[in-house]
Design a protein around this motif. Structure first.
Motif, short mmCIF file in Angstrom:
data_model
loop_
_atom_site.label_atom_id
_atom_site.label_comp_id
_atom_site.label_asym_id
_atom_site.label_seq_id
_atom_site.Cartn_x
_atom_site.Cartn_y
_atom_site.Cartn_z
N ALA A 183 -35.88 43.24 7.43
CA ALA A 183 -36.87 43.82 6.53
C ALA A 183 -38.08 44.35 7.31
CB ALA A 183 -37.31 42.78 5.51
N LEU A 184 -38.49 43.63 8.32
CA LEU A 184 -39.63 44.06 9.13
C LEU A 184 -39.30 45.33 9.91
CD1 LEU A 184 -40.75 40.56 10.44
CD2 LEU A 184 -42.16 42.08 9.05
N ASN A 185 -38.10 45.41 10.47
CA ASN A 185 -37.71 46.62 11.20
C ASN A 185 -37.65 47.83 10.28
OD1 ASN A 185 -37.37 45.97 14.01
ND2 ASN A 185 -35.64 44.68 13.44
N ALA A 186 -37.15 47.64 9.07
CA ALA A 186 -37.09 48.75 8.11
C ALA A 186 -38.49 49.17 7.68
CB ALA A 186 -36.26 48.32 6.89
N ARG A 187 -39.34 48.21 7.47
CA ARG A 187 -40.69 48.49 6.97
C ARG A 187 -41.54 49.21 8.00
NH1 ARG A 187 -45.02 43.75 5.31
NH2 ARG A 187 -46.82 45.12 4.90
N PHE A 188 -41.42 48.83 9.27
CA PHE A 188 -42.33 49.35 10.30
C PHE A 188 -41.68 50.34 11.25
CE2 PHE A 188 -44.29 45.33 9.00
CZ PHE A 188 -45.58 45.78 8.72
N ALA A 189 -40.53 50.88 10.89
CA ALA A 189 -39.79 51.78 11.78
C ALA A 189 -40.63 52.97 12.26
CB ALA A 189 -38.54 52.29 11.07
N HIS A 190 -41.55 53.44 11.44
CA HIS A 190 -42.32 54.64 11.80
C HIS A 190 -43.82 54.35 11.89
CE1 HIS A 190 -38.62 56.84 11.28
NE2 HIS A 190 -38.49 56.36 10.06
N HIS A 191 -44.17 53.10 12.11
CA HIS A 191 -45.58 52.73 12.20
C HIS A 191 -46.04 52.69 13.66
CE1 HIS A 191 -46.61 51.21 8.01
NE2 HIS A 191 -45.36 51.60 7.92
N SER A 192 -47.36 52.71 13.82
CA SER A 192 -47.93 52.65 15.16
C SER A 192 -47.86 51.24 15.72
CB SER A 192 -49.40 53.09 15.11
OG SER A 192 -50.18 52.11 14.43
N ALA A 193 -48.01 51.14 17.03
CA ALA A 193 -48.00 49.83 17.67
C ALA A 193 -49.13 48.96 17.13
CB ALA A 193 -48.15 49.99 19.18
N HIS A 194 -50.28 49.56 16.88
CA HIS A 194 -51.42 48.81 16.34
C HIS A 194 -51.09 48.23 14.97
CE1 HIS A 194 -55.42 48.05 14.62
NE2 HIS A 194 -55.87 48.02 15.86
N ASP A 195 -50.49 49.05 14.11
CA ASP A 195 -50.12 48.59 12.77
C ASP A 195 -49.07 47.48 12.83
OD1 ASP A 195 -51.87 50.36 11.63
OD2 ASP A 195 -50.35 51.84 11.09
N ILE A 196 -48.10 47.65 13.72
CA ILE A 196 -47.03 46.65 13.87
C ILE A 196 -47.61 45.31 14.31
CG2 ILE A 196 -44.99 46.03 15.22
CD1 ILE A 196 -44.43 49.11 15.34
N LEU A 197 -48.49 45.36 15.30
CA LEU A 197 -49.06 44.12 15.82
C LEU A 197 -49.96 43.45 14.79
CD1 LEU A 197 -49.31 42.13 18.10
CD2 LEU A 197 -51.08 43.58 19.12
N ARG A 198 -50.80 44.22 14.13
CA ARG A 198 -51.70 43.65 13.13
C ARG A 198 -50.90 43.00 12.00
NH1 ARG A 198 -56.89 44.13 11.53
NH2 ARG A 198 -57.35 45.82 13.00
N ALA A 199 -49.87 43.69 11.54
CA ALA A 199 -49.06 43.14 10.45
C ALA A 199 -48.36 41.86 10.88
CB ALA A 199 -48.04 44.18 10.00
N ALA A 200 -47.81 41.86 12.09
CA ALA A 200 -47.10 40.68 12.57
C ALA A 200 -48.02 39.47 12.66
CB ALA A 200 -46.48 40.97 13.94
N LEU A 201 -49.24 39.70 13.10
CA LEU A 201 -50.18 38.60 13.27
C LEU A 201 -50.68 38.04 11.94
CD1 LEU A 201 -52.27 39.99 16.25
CD2 LEU A 201 -50.75 38.01 16.30
N ASN A 202 -50.50 38.80 10.88
CA ASN A 202 -51.02 38.37 9.58
C ASN A 202 -49.94 38.14 8.54
OD1 ASN A 202 -54.16 38.60 9.74
ND2 ASN A 202 -53.41 40.44 10.75
N ASP A 203 -48.69 38.20 8.94
CA ASP A 203 -47.58 38.06 8.00
C ASP A 203 -47.04 36.63 8.02
OD1 ASP A 203 -45.21 38.19 6.54
OD2 ASP A 203 -44.71 40.19 7.27
N PRO A 204 -47.14 35.90 6.90
CA PRO A 204 -46.62 34.53 6.87
C PRO A 204 -45.11 34.47 7.10
CG PRO A 204 -47.18 35.27 4.66
CD PRO A 204 -47.72 36.29 5.61
N PHE A 205 -44.40 35.57 6.89
CA PHE A 205 -42.97 35.61 7.16
C PHE A 205 -42.68 35.59 8.66
CE2 PHE A 205 -40.62 37.36 3.20
CZ PHE A 205 -41.24 36.39 2.41
N VAL A 206 -43.67 35.96 9.46
CA VAL A 206 -43.51 35.96 10.92
C VAL A 206 -43.95 34.62 11.50
CG1 VAL A 206 -44.25 37.04 13.08
CG2 VAL A 206 -43.79 38.46 11.06
#
Length: 242
Positions: A16-39
């Motif tokens: 789900a994370l790969n599908a969601r962030f396939a076209h996002h920036s590195a900054h967006d990917i890292l910020r989301a990962a750091l704040n996602d309880p699923f991670v």
């Protein structure tokens, strides 16, 4: 805040994370990962090598308190040790965790420091794989700076992947070599001093050589051997010794 329902299986979360962030920036990917309880709770693993400062800088713009694990194999270039201190201070990173191989293990398996000559896989297991495995046990996942352009087993690297019971996050997987160089230049970040001397990728001193301008950056790692990975991210052929 705890989740109200059980987490879905790890593989489903990663897909789900790969599908969601396939076209996002590195900054967006890292910020989301750091704040996602699923991670879950993450640490960044950094070699403070030739390209490391780019991802470390991105982290510093999001959260300087995230743990950064630096593995001192006790075989590193002096320049790397100095650079690690310089970058950590420059970016004001607040939680640098320096880990090393266990003294007893070194005494039993590589007391003369020459294991890399006879069995480089065993040396990497001793000085890299085992200490890193111990260091990340307390985390739900970890962040790496690996990229697809490094070639080899990294060519199909996803943004998120499953490794055992953990999620591994690769925010720069889709970056090109020029993206890294441009980011470092545009943000006026300090470069590893060995880059100017022809080192495209910087690992342990005995097993790292310079590269030419047309070679892959990692061509200087274990030059002349079939070995291309230390075992932290991909198996190196040497069973972990206990």
């Amino acid at each position: 805040m705890p989740l109200e329902s059980p987490l879905p299986p790890l593989a489903e979360r990663v897909a789900a994370l790969n599908a969601r962030f396939a076209h996002h920036s590195a900054h967006d990917i890292l910020r989301a990962a750091l704040n996602d309880p699923f991670v879950g709770r993450l640490a960044m693993v950094s070699s403070f090598g030739a390209e490391s400062v780019a991802l470390l800088h991105i982290l510093s713009t999001i959260d300087r308190t995230v743990p950064v694990i630096f593995l001192d194999t006790e075989m590193l270039f002096h320049e790397t040790l100095t650079y690690q201190q310089q970058v950590a201070q420059h970016l004001r990173l607040r939680d640098i965790r320096i880990i090393r191989p266990a003294r007893g293990d070194i005494f039993r398996q590589d007391s003369d420091g020459l294991l890399h000559q006879s069995n480089p896989d065993a040396c990497c297991t001793l000085r890299k794989t085992v200490p890193m495995a111990n260091a990340i046990e307390q985390f739900d996942g970890w962040i790496t700076g690996r990229k697809r352009f490094h070639g080899g087993a990294r060519q199909s690297l996803p943004l998120f992947e499953v490794e055992g019971p953990r999620i591994k996050v690769n925010p720069l997987a889709h970056w090109a070599r020029t993206d890294v160089s441009d980011y470092i230049t545009n943000n006026r970040l300090p470069r590893h001093p060995l880059v100017a001397k022809g080192f495209g990728s910087v690992g342990c001193a005995p097993c790292t050589t310079r590269v030419t301008s047309v070679e892959n950056p990692r061509a200087g790692r274990w030059r002349g051997q079939e070995k291309t990975e230390c075992g932290i991210h991909f198996p190196n052929g040497q069973a972990v010794q206990t």
